[in-house]
Design a protein around this motif. Structure first.
Motif, PDB file in Angstrom:
ATOM      1  N   PRO A  33      16.665  51.409  27.604  1.00  0.00           N
ATOM      2  CA  PRO A  33      17.312  50.111  27.417  1.00  0.00           C
ATOM      3  C   PRO A  33      16.665  49.305  26.292  1.00  0.00           C
ATOM      4  O   PRO A  33      15.496  49.519  25.942  1.00  0.00           O
ATOM      5  CB  PRO A  33      17.123  49.422  28.770  1.00  0.00           C
ATOM      6  CG  PRO A  33      16.890  50.535  29.740  1.00  0.00           C
ATOM      7  CD  PRO A  33      16.157  51.596  28.979  1.00  0.00           C
ATOM      8  N   CYS A  34      17.416  48.378  25.747  1.00  0.00           N
ATOM      9  CA  CYS A  34      16.896  47.491  24.703  1.00  0.00           C
ATOM     10  C   CYS A  34      15.673  46.732  25.206  1.00  0.00           C
ATOM     11  O   CYS A  34      15.659  46.242  26.345  1.00  0.00           O
ATOM     12  CB  CYS A  34      17.953  46.465  24.294  1.00  0.00           C
ATOM     13  SG  CYS A  34      19.277  47.109  23.289  1.00  0.00           S
ATOM     14  N   GLY A  35      14.679  46.623  24.349  1.00  0.00           N
ATOM     15  CA  GLY A  35      13.585  45.708  24.629  1.00  0.00           C
ATOM     16  C   GLY A  35      14.057  44.272  24.459  1.00  0.00           C
ATOM     17  O   GLY A  35      15.141  44.012  23.918  1.00  0.00           O
ATOM     18  N   SER A  36      13.255  43.338  24.903  1.00  0.00           N
ATOM     19  CA  SER A  36      13.683  41.932  24.889  1.00  0.00           C
ATOM     20  C   SER A  36      13.976  41.413  23.488  1.00  0.00           C
ATOM     21  O   SER A  36      14.786  40.501  23.312  1.00  0.00           O
ATOM     22  CB  SER A  36      12.618  41.050  25.549  1.00  0.00           C
ATOM     23  OG  SER A  36      11.398  41.122  24.821  1.00  0.00           O
ATOM     24  N   LEU A  37      13.335  41.999  22.469  1.00  0.00           N
ATOM     25  CA  LEU A  37      13.523  41.519  21.103  1.00  0.00           C
ATOM     26  C   LEU A  37      14.249  42.535  20.230  1.00  0.00           C
ATOM     27  O   LEU A  37      14.215  42.439  19.003  1.00  0.00           O
ATOM     28  CB  LEU A  37      12.166  41.166  20.482  1.00  0.00           C
ATOM     29  CG  LEU A  37      11.406  40.023  21.163  1.00  0.00           C
ATOM     30  CD1 LEU A  37      10.075  39.786  20.487  1.00  0.00           C
ATOM     31  CD2 LEU A  37      12.239  38.740  21.161  1.00  0.00           C
ATOM     32  N   GLU A  38      14.914  43.498  20.848  1.00  0.00           N
ATOM     33  CA  GLU A  38      15.661  44.508  20.096  1.00  0.00           C
ATOM     34  C   GLU A  38      17.155  44.183  20.101  1.00  0.00           C
ATOM     35  O   GLU A  38      17.704  43.811  21.136  1.00  0.00           O
ATOM     36  CB  GLU A  38      15.449  45.896  20.693  1.00  0.00           C
ATOM     37  CG  GLU A  38      14.055  46.459  20.473  1.00  0.00           C
ATOM     38  CD  GLU A  38      13.909  47.842  21.097  1.00  0.00           C
ATOM     39  OE1 GLU A  38      13.390  48.743  20.414  1.00  0.00           O
ATOM     40  OE2 GLU A  38      14.329  48.017  22.263  1.00  0.00           O
ATOM     41  N   LEU A  39      17.788  44.354  18.949  1.00  0.00           N
ATOM     42  CA  LEU A  39      19.225  44.129  18.852  1.00  0.00           C
ATOM     43  C   LEU A  39      20.014  45.274  19.468  1.00  0.00           C
ATOM     44  O   LEU A  39      21.100  45.074  20.015  1.00  0.00           O
ATOM     45  CB  LEU A  39      19.632  43.972  17.394  1.00  0.00           C
ATOM     46  CG  LEU A  39      19.447  42.578  16.776  1.00  0.00           C
ATOM     47  CD1 LEU A  39      19.635  42.626  15.274  1.00  0.00           C
ATOM     48  CD2 LEU A  39      20.440  41.591  17.391  1.00  0.00           C
ATOM     49  N   PHE A  40      19.484  46.500  19.377  1.00  0.00           N
ATOM     50  CA  PHE A  40      20.195  47.641  19.958  1.00  0.00           C
ATOM     51  C   PHE A  40      19.211  48.762  20.247  1.00  0.00           C
ATOM     52  O   PHE A  40      18.071  48.774  19.754  1.00  0.00           O
ATOM     53  CB  PHE A  40      21.307  48.139  19.020  1.00  0.00           C
ATOM     54  CG  PHE A  40      20.802  48.884  17.810  1.00  0.00           C
ATOM     55  CD1 PHE A  40      20.681  50.270  17.825  1.00  0.00           C
ATOM     56  CD2 PHE A  40      20.459  48.204  16.656  1.00  0.00           C
ATOM     57  CE1 PHE A  40      20.222  50.958  16.717  1.00  0.00           C
ATOM     58  CE2 PHE A  40      19.998  48.881  15.535  1.00  0.00           C
ATOM     59  CZ  PHE A  40      19.883  50.264  15.562  1.00  0.00           C
ATOM     60  N   LEU A 115      17.492  36.408  21.514  1.00  0.00           N
ATOM     61  CA  LEU A 115      17.601  37.808  21.930  1.00  0.00           C
ATOM     62  C   LEU A 115      17.202  38.050  23.394  1.00  0.00           C
ATOM     63  O   LEU A 115      17.911  38.761  24.118  1.00  0.00           O
ATOM     64  CB  LEU A 115      16.771  38.706  21.008  1.00  0.00           C
ATOM     65  CG  LEU A 115      17.490  39.252  19.774  1.00  0.00           C
ATOM     66  CD1 LEU A 115      16.524  40.027  18.892  1.00  0.00           C
ATOM     67  CD2 LEU A 115      18.650  40.148  20.184  1.00  0.00           C
ATOM     68  N   PRO A 116      16.058  37.493  23.870  1.00  0.00           N
ATOM     69  CA  PRO A 116      15.677  37.774  25.260  1.00  0.00           C
ATOM     70  C   PRO A 116      16.695  37.259  26.279  1.00  0.00           C
ATOM     71  O   PRO A 116      16.728  37.738  27.412  1.00  0.00           O
ATOM     72  CB  PRO A 116      14.335  37.045  25.411  1.00  0.00           C
ATOM     73  CG  PRO A 116      13.798  36.916  24.017  1.00  0.00           C
ATOM     74  CD  PRO A 116      15.018  36.719  23.165  1.00  0.00           C
TER      75      PRO A 116
END
Length: 315
Positions: A33-40, A115-116
């Motif tokens: 899954p996406c990390g808290s600061l990842e867009l995808f 993002l988060p």
């Protein structure tokens, strides 16, 4: 499991990995899954329901794989609203104009802050390798989706000798000939009532026809004016219907009643068994169909197989 689109890639040499090696390679690039600061986030996931450990499902030499992409939803309108508010505060407070470079920096800060809290959604793209016919077949409605999967598969394997197929006669020229000469494409192939015509000059006009007699005077006049067929709806042996385009992409693929009845005759006890049965029927049907499909364009140009290339878009 029925594919709705076919983006085709031809192996230019013997497939340089086994099913086991493919499983091992993909395992290092599993979806997370996406990390808290990842867009995808992009990675491999199990194609079969309830069998999370198996990233490759083998049925009679056809190897099914599945890529999953998760993306955060950050609408541009929301970002711009926050941006205008912050820029307005700065300009009012400091009595100065905020320049583009500073706006870009503020925009990045806003995205980082949002993002988060953003919602995310994911989608899966399925593909399979025909280890006997030497095809990689991707079920993708756009070139970008298919190219994303192929690029990630190449990254996972370190090398992937595939190219889009090349035929001996231009699909556009051949489809135009079928309509111009008022003749069927081949035995078992029926031209349906849908096509797209385009003038050959740059930025030429496009005519889209649906529920139209393709041998009518109206279509004939467009062909006489020099327009060429770039999309055409076909049916094969009352088993498959589809739309092909100038790049040999197959869209809106439907497995017709004869095939659906075969599938319905197979009793299954679980979603995984149903998936496997449908995949078996689908892959065998397409293995029979593809050689006939390329015969429509005078066969594949095998000279294109002489040197492996990096795959490019079908479109």
């Amino acid at each position: 499991m029925w594919f709705k689109n076919l983006s085709l890639y031809r192996f230019t040499e013997d497939i340089p990995f086994s099913e086991t090696q493919l499983q091992e390679k993909l395992d290092s690039f599993r979806f997370r899954p996406c990390g808290s600061l990842e867009l995808f986030s992009y990675g491999w996931t199990a194609p079969l329901p309830g069998q999370d450990d198996l990233l490759v499902h083998n049925n009679n030499g056809f190897w099914m794989i599945c890529a999953r992409k998760e993306e955060k939803i950050l609408p541009a309108t929301v970002i711009n609203e926050f941006l205008q508010e912050r820029v307005g505060d700065i300009e009012d407070r400091e009595l100065r104009k905020v320049r583009k470079k500073e706006k870009d920096s503020i925009r990045d800060e806003i995205i980082h802050d949002l993002l988060p809290k953003a919602f995310s959604y994911s989608r899966r793209t399925y593909a399979y390798i025909d280890s006997k016919g030497k095809w990689l077949i991707v079920d993708a409605s756009s070139n970008k989706k298919s190219d994303d999967l192929v690029s990630y598969l190449r990254k996972s394997l370190d090398a992937l000798p595939v190219i889009p197929p090349v035929v001996n006669t231009s699909p556009t020229a051949m489809m135009t000939q079928w309509l111009t000469e008022n003749q069927p494409a081949a035995q078992g192939i029926i031209l349906e009532n849908e096509c797209e015509l385009r003038s050959p000059e740059e930025d030429g006009g496009i005519v889209r026809c649906k529920r139209q007699d393709l041998f009518s005077p109206e279509i004939e006049s467009h062909l006489k004016a020099g327009k060429e067929v770039i999309k055409l709806a076909l049916t094969w042996n009352d088993r498959l219907s589809f739309v092909i385009d100038e790049h040999l992409s197959i869209k809106r693929l439907r497995f017709l009643d004869l095939i659906q009845e075969e599938a319905a005759d197979i009793e299954t006890d679980s979603d995984a068994d149903r998936f496997d049965a449908d995949f078996a029927i689908m892959s065998l049907e397409l293995a029979r169909f593809l050689p006939k499909f390329f015969e429509l364009f005078d066969g594949e140009d095998i000279r294109s197989h002489s040197s492996p290339k990096i795959s490019v878009s079908n479109g």
